[in-house]
Design an enzyme around this catalytic site. Structure first.
Site, mmCIF file in Angstrom:
data_model
loop_
_atom_site.group_PDB
_atom_site.id
_atom_site.type_symbol
_atom_site.label_atom_id
_atom_site.label_comp_id
_atom_site.label_asym_id
_atom_site.label_seq_id
_atom_site.Cartn_x
_atom_site.Cartn_y
_atom_site.Cartn_z
ATOM 1 N N LYS A 27 0.856 -1.196 0.000
ATOM 2 C CA LYS A 27 0.000 0.000 0.000
ATOM 3 C C LYS A 27 0.889 1.241 0.000
ATOM 4 O O LYS A 27 2.068 1.206 0.390
ATOM 5 C CB LYS A 27 -0.939 0.024 1.205
ATOM 6 N N ASP A 69 -2.013 -1.428 11.073
ATOM 7 C CA ASP A 69 -2.514 -1.378 9.703
ATOM 8 C C ASP A 69 -2.835 -2.749 9.117
ATOM 9 O O ASP A 69 -3.244 -2.850 7.965
ATOM 10 C CB ASP A 69 -1.550 -0.624 8.781
#
Length: 283
Positions: free
Chosen positions: A9, A134
Site C-alpha cells: 500500500k 494497519d
C-alpha cells in the site's frame, strides 16, 4: 495448498493528529494498494507453525508477523492443526509500504480458507489489530480512509486515473524512530483526505499544498537522498508526489504514460522501482 498475493500500500497523505495516553499516535491517512506484492504459500501441517523465506534477512522465528498471525488465529479458533508458510518477498522492508502487515493479513485470510476455520470478520479484524495497527486494512480489498492508530477504516472507491511510479531509495526507516522525533504542530490543519482526493481527483495540483506527510520533514532532514527522489519525481513530470508512511519509499502520480515510463526507467538504474497502471486494483 493456498497461494495468495499480498499487495503493498501507499499512504496518500499522513496527518499525525495527536499523541494518545497509551503512547501511540492517532493519524489520518488514506491507504491505497499498488501493484507490487509478496507471495504467500500455505501448506497444512500436523501441528505447529513453520516459515521459510527466500530473503535471508527476514526472520523466520516467532517475531515474524506471519508466524504471529498464524498462531493467534489457531489459538483463537482452538485448532490443533498447523501450517507451513513459504514467503516470497518482493515488497521492500522498512519502506513505508506495509509489506509485513499485508503478509500477516494474507496469512489470516488464507489460513482460514486452508483449514476451514470458523471465525467472523469482526473476530478476524480483532486478531489483525493486535498484530499491527494497519493489518486490518489488508483484510479487505479497496482503498480506505484510516483514523485512530490506522485501524478505524472507512473503505471507499478511489479509481486513480494516473500512473503511479513508486521508488524505494534503499534506506530502511524505523517507524518508532520517526514517531520518536515527531513534534506536534497545532497550527497545521487536519484535512479530510478522502474528501480532498475525491473532489480534486481530476486536478491533483490542488493536492500539492493540501495533502502532506507529517514524517517528511523528519525523514528528509536525516536522509537528503529521499528528499531528492521526491524532487526528481516532480522534475520528470509528476503531478503529485509524496513519501509513503514513515518512508523511505516515495511515489509520484503521472497523467502522461511516456513521462511515467521515462521516470521509472531513470530510477530503476539505481533503485528498486515499480509502476502501477491507471485504475489498477488487485481484483
Amino acid at each position: 495448498m493456498v497461494e495468495l498475493r499480498a499487495y503493498a500500500k501507499i499512504n496518500i497523505g499522513l496527518q499525525i493528529v495527536r499523541k494518545r495516553d497509551d503512547g501511540f499516535h492517532d493519524i489520518d491517512t488514506v491507504f491505497h494498494r499498488v501493484d507490487v506484492y509478496d507471495t504467500i504459500k500455505l501448506t497444512p501441517a500436523e501441528s505447529g507453525v513453520t516459515i521459510k523465506c527466500d530473503t535471508p534477512t527476514i526472520p523466520t522465528d516467532d517475531t515474524n508477523l506471519c508466524a504471529r498471525a498464524a498462531k493467534a488465529l489457531l489459538d483463537a479458533t482452538g485448532s490443533t492443526k498447523g501450517v507451513h508458510i513459504l514467503l516470497e518477498k518482493r515488497i521492500p522492508v522498512g519502506a513505508g509500504l506495509g509489506g509485513g502487515s499485508s503478509d500477516a493479513a494474507s496469512v489470516l485470510t488464507g489460513l482460514t480458507e486452508l483449514l476451514h476455520l470458523t471465525i467472523s470478520p469482526d473476530e478476524l479484524a480483532q486478531i489483525a489489530e493486535k498484530i499491527g495497527s494497519d493489518v486490518p486494512y489488508f483484510l479487505r480489498d479497496g482503498s480506505a480512509y484510516a483514523k485512530g492508530k490506522g485501524e478505524i477504516l472507512s473503505y471507499f472507491e478511489l479509481d486513480l486515473p494516473y500512473w503511479i511510479v513508486l521508488v524505494y531509495p534503499g534506506i530502511h526507516i524505523s517507524t518508532p524512530w520517526a514517531y520518536g522525533r515527531f513534534e506536534f504542530n497545532p497550527q497545521l490543519p487536519i484535512h479530510n483526505l478522502q474528501k480532498l482526493l475525491l473532489e480534486h481527483k481530476a486536478l491533483p495540483v490542488r493536492w500539492v499544498n493540501s495533502i502532506r506527510n507529517d514524517f517528511e520533514p523528519i525523514v528528509f532532514e536525516a536522509h537528503e537522498e529521499i528528499m531528492r527522489v521526491k524532487e526528481v519525481l516532480y522534475r520528470t513530470g509528476a503531478d503529485f508526489a509524496l513519501m509513503s508512511g514513515s518512508g523511505s519509499s516515495v511515489f509520484g502520480l503521472f497523467r502522461d504514460e511516456r513521462y511515467a515510463n521515462e521516470c521509472a526507467d531513470f530510477f530503476s538504474k539505481r533503485y528498486p522501482t515499480y509502476i502501477t497502471q491507471p485504475g489498477w486494483n488487485p481484483a
